[in-house]
Write a protein that holds these residues in place. Structure first.
Motif, mmCIF file in Angstrom:
data_model
loop_
_atom_site.group_PDB
_atom_site.id
_atom_site.type_symbol
_atom_site.label_atom_id
_atom_site.label_comp_id
_atom_site.label_asym_id
_atom_site.label_seq_id
_atom_site.Cartn_x
_atom_site.Cartn_y
_atom_site.Cartn_z
ATOM 1 N N LEU B 134 30.118 106.291 42.727
ATOM 2 C CA LEU B 134 29.050 107.063 43.363
ATOM 3 C C LEU B 134 28.330 106.231 44.421
ATOM 4 N N ALA B 135 28.111 104.954 44.132
ATOM 5 C CA ALA B 135 27.442 104.081 45.094
ATOM 6 C C ALA B 135 28.284 103.970 46.367
ATOM 7 N N ARG B 136 29.582 103.867 46.171
ATOM 8 C CA ARG B 136 30.476 103.739 47.319
ATOM 9 C C ARG B 136 30.427 104.999 48.183
ATOM 10 N N ASP B 137 30.521 106.141 47.534
ATOM 11 C CA ASP B 137 30.471 107.401 48.291
ATOM 12 C C ASP B 137 29.133 107.558 49.010
ATOM 13 N N THR B 138 28.057 107.104 48.358
ATOM 14 C CA THR B 138 26.733 107.208 48.978
ATOM 15 C C THR B 138 26.661 106.323 50.224
ATOM 16 N N ALA B 139 27.267 105.155 50.149
ATOM 17 C CA ALA B 139 27.291 104.269 51.317
ATOM 18 C C ALA B 139 28.026 104.946 52.481
ATOM 19 N N PHE B 140 29.133 105.573 52.172
ATOM 20 C CA PHE B 140 29.882 106.287 53.222
ATOM 21 C C PHE B 140 29.026 107.419 53.798
ATOM 22 N N LEU B 141 28.294 108.058 52.892
ATOM 23 C CA LEU B 141 27.436 109.157 53.307
ATOM 24 C C LEU B 141 26.392 108.675 54.318
ATOM 25 N N LEU B 142 25.860 107.476 54.083
ATOM 26 C CA LEU B 142 24.843 106.933 54.993
ATOM 27 C C LEU B 142 25.428 106.689 56.384
ATOM 28 N N LEU B 143 26.670 106.222 56.430
ATOM 29 C CA LEU B 143 27.325 106.039 57.736
ATOM 30 C C LEU B 143 27.370 107.371 58.488
ATOM 31 N N ALA B 144 27.753 108.414 57.747
ATOM 32 C CA ALA B 144 27.868 109.730 58.381
ATOM 33 C C ALA B 144 26.502 110.257 58.820
ATOM 34 N N VAL B 145 25.490 110.007 57.999
ATOM 35 C CA VAL B 145 24.136 110.458 58.351
ATOM 36 C C VAL B 145 23.679 109.780 59.640
ATOM 37 N N TRP B 146 23.933 108.481 59.746
ATOM 38 C CA TRP B 146 23.601 107.762 60.988
ATOM 39 C C TRP B 146 24.213 108.476 62.187
ATOM 40 N N LEU B 147 25.487 108.802 62.066
ATOM 41 C CA LEU B 147 26.206 109.364 63.212
ATOM 42 C C LEU B 147 25.732 110.774 63.558
ATOM 43 N N VAL B 148 25.213 111.483 62.583
ATOM 44 C CA VAL B 148 24.659 112.805 62.885
ATOM 45 C C VAL B 148 23.333 112.641 63.633
ATOM 46 N N ILE B 149 22.528 111.697 63.153
ATOM 47 C CA ILE B 149 21.234 111.479 63.798
ATOM 48 C C ILE B 149 21.417 110.886 65.193
ATOM 49 N N ARG B 150 22.341 109.938 65.294
ATOM 50 C CA ARG B 150 22.527 109.260 66.577
ATOM 51 C C ARG B 150 24.024 109.051 66.808
ATOM 52 N N PRO B 151 24.695 110.044 67.360
ATOM 53 C CA PRO B 151 26.163 109.986 67.483
ATOM 54 C C PRO B 151 26.667 109.041 68.576
ATOM 55 N N ARG B 152 25.751 108.520 69.403
ATOM 56 C CA ARG B 152 26.219 107.692 70.511
ATOM 57 C C ARG B 152 26.829 106.393 70.034
ATOM 58 N N SER B 153 27.979 106.049 70.612
ATOM 59 C CA SER B 153 28.603 104.774 70.272
ATOM 60 C C SER B 153 29.473 104.345 71.438
ATOM 61 N N LEU B 154 29.938 103.111 71.362
ATOM 62 C CA LEU B 154 30.768 102.567 72.439
ATOM 63 C C LEU B 154 32.217 102.993 72.263
ATOM 64 N N PHE B 155 32.967 102.935 73.329
ATOM 65 C CA PHE B 155 34.413 103.230 73.297
ATOM 66 C C PHE B 155 34.704 104.589 72.674
ATOM 67 N N SER B 156 33.947 105.584 72.990
ATOM 68 C CA SER B 156 34.192 106.884 72.369
ATOM 69 C C SER B 156 34.655 107.897 73.423
ATOM 70 N N ALA B 157 35.467 108.830 72.983
ATOM 71 C CA ALA B 157 35.912 109.899 73.873
ATOM 72 C C ALA B 157 34.720 110.735 74.334
ATOM 73 N N ASP B 158 33.723 110.855 73.454
ATOM 74 C CA ASP B 158 32.533 111.618 73.818
ATOM 75 C C ASP B 158 31.898 111.071 75.094
ATOM 76 N N ALA B 159 31.793 109.740 75.171
ATOM 77 C CA ALA B 159 31.162 109.113 76.326
ATOM 78 C C ALA B 159 31.950 109.444 77.595
ATOM 79 N N VAL B 160 33.262 109.425 77.486
ATOM 80 C CA VAL B 160 34.110 109.745 78.633
ATOM 81 C C VAL B 160 33.868 111.183 79.073
ATOM 82 N N PHE B 161 33.819 112.080 78.083
ATOM 83 C CA PHE B 161 33.620 113.497 78.396
ATOM 84 C C PHE B 161 32.249 113.738 79.017
#
Lengths: 264, 172
Positions: B134-161
């Motif tokens: 459960l702790a492991r899944d929760t950690a993964f969940l936090l990564l996903a939450v970060w990306l929903v709140i702030r999806p910007r990142s380097l080397f991403s197709a989104d940035a190109v688009f």
């Protein structure tokens, strides 16, 4: 699920587009990009899911060839209650063996010890009551291989061909979570080991022994719980109401015969 | 000189972009590995799903065959950085489903392995690892939450688009 998400995204993209437009005087095509990206994401995920479901039309393990003839052969008859009795009727030692044809540990036990068991059964000193139970019906896809296999093995016993049939199903045991052998394959195997085609085919297809197998499983659960508590499972080998440590001992059958001989 | 280093005006933005990149690639790796292992042994995946005792047999079959490919698709999209926010949101839905399934198994006292990265199915009574899983899944969940709140990142197709991102176009 993505409605609010999409709206939020769209709004953001529109704002971004305006910003870009202001900054560069370019026409805002970010909204279109967002739609394209959204569609691509949905399509990729949709294809993956649908592809997975379609790909996974599980096929039965292919060709089911009978196991080799054994060096020592024994006779077996099917009894009511999903039990196949093997070996000489008047053998001094009787052992109860509980197995499921899909259970990997049962396959392992078979690999380790079936030669020794066959020898003991053929010698007339041991009688084995094989309880073929359908404990793992839910562990094949489609479910129910355990019951099909136990029924077919009972049919083989009825036709006097139990030993080789039983050996084949364990030697070429299908994987848990897989499809198991089809009814056609089970019928075909019977013919290959010399069971009368019509009679055996009817028995397998009608599921003549399925009721017996299921009743046998009910009874086995009660009996095994008394001996092992709630942690019972397959394979279980029982002699005079006591567990026999069969797993890991390839000679458990001859050891049991020797030990019981001394006791009496 | 300073004028060419536009992000200097938003130093924390650059740092956040790097963190976002790590979150995106980390979550991509999680999905690609877990999906890949499951695809490699679909029979085992069936056993793992059925061990949760949540679904009727027919549904177990469908879920067990679709889920590994769903995970791979999420991983591939995150790796490419395409539709990061949408994919992260879907990841949250999937991870919440996993966490819910695990919790119900724990509450019901089932003795199972989560089968999160292959394996799965029944285990001996003392060998469950619910807190860790459960702790492991929760950690993964936090990564996903970060990306929903702030999806910007380097080397991403989104940035190109979305057009060249050297000019910060978002102000938040």
């Amino acid at each position: 699920m993505g409605g609010a998400e999409r709206n939020a995204r769209k709004r953001r993209q529109q704002e971004a587009a305006k910003a870009v437009g202001k900054a560069r005087g370019a026409s805002g095509n970010s909204t279109r990009n967002a739609i394209v990206i959204g569609v691509v994401v949905v399509v990729v995920i949709g294809l993956a899911v649908i592809g997975g479901v379609l790909l996974n039309q599980k096929e039965a393990p292919t060709a089911l060839q009978p196991a080799a003839e054994s060096a020592s052969s024994y006779d077996a008859t099917v009894q009511s209650g999903g039990v196949v009795v093997a070996g000489a009727k008047d053998a001094p030692v009787t052992v109860e063996v509980y197995e499921d044809f899909l259970c990997p540990a049962c396959g392992m036990l078979f690999d380790q010890s079936h030669k020794d068991v066959e020898k003991a059964l053929a010698s007339g000193k041991l009688k084995a009551r094989f309880h073929l139970i359908n404990m793992l019906d839910s562990q094949s896809d489609p479910p129910g291989y355990s019951l099909e296999a136990a029924n077919a093995a009972s049919c083989a016993a009825e036709s006097g061909k139990f030993q080789r049939y039983y050996n084949t199903l364990f030697e070429k045991q299908p994987e848990e979570g897989g499809a198991g052998y089809t009814t056609d394959q089970l019928v075909e195997l019977g013919k290959k080991v010399g069971a009368p085609a019509d009679k055996f085919g009817r028995c397998v297809r009608r599921g003549t022994y399925k009721n017996d197998v299921q009743q046998g499983y009910q009874k086995a659960q009660q009996d095994l719980r008394k001996i092992y508590g709630d942690q019972f499972g397959t394979p279980s080998v029982v002699h005079n109401g006591r567990p026999v440590e069969a797993m890991g001992n390839p000679h458990w059958a001859s050891d049991l015969v020797a030990k019981s001989g001394k006791d009496s | 000189m300073l004028a060419t280093l536009a992000p200097v005006t938003k130093p924390s933005g650059k740092t956040l972009d790097i963190l976002g990149t790590l979150a995106r690639l980390g979550l991509a790796a999680v999905w690609l590995i877990s999906g890949g292992v499951k695809v490699a042994d679909l029979n085992q995946t069936y056993v793992a799903v059925s061990a949760y005792e949540l679904l009727p047999a027919g549904a177990v079959s469908v879920v067990a065959s679709a889920m590994p490919f769903l995970e791979l698709a999420l991983g591939a999209l995150l790796l490419a950085g395409l539709g990061t926010r949408l994919v992260a949101a879907l990841s949250i839905v999937v991870l919440l489903a996993f966490i819910g399934a695990l919790l119900q198994a724990w509450v019901r006292g089932l003795s199972i392995d989560c089968g999160c990265f292959g394996g799965g199915g029944q285990v001996a009574e003392g060998e469950t690892q619910y807190p860790l899983e459960l702790a492991r899944d929760t950690a993964f969940l936090l990564l996903a939450v970060w990306l929903v709140i702030r999806p910007r990142s380097l080397f991403s197709a989104d940035a190109v688009f979305d057009g060249r991102r050297e000019q910060p176009i978002e102000t938040r």
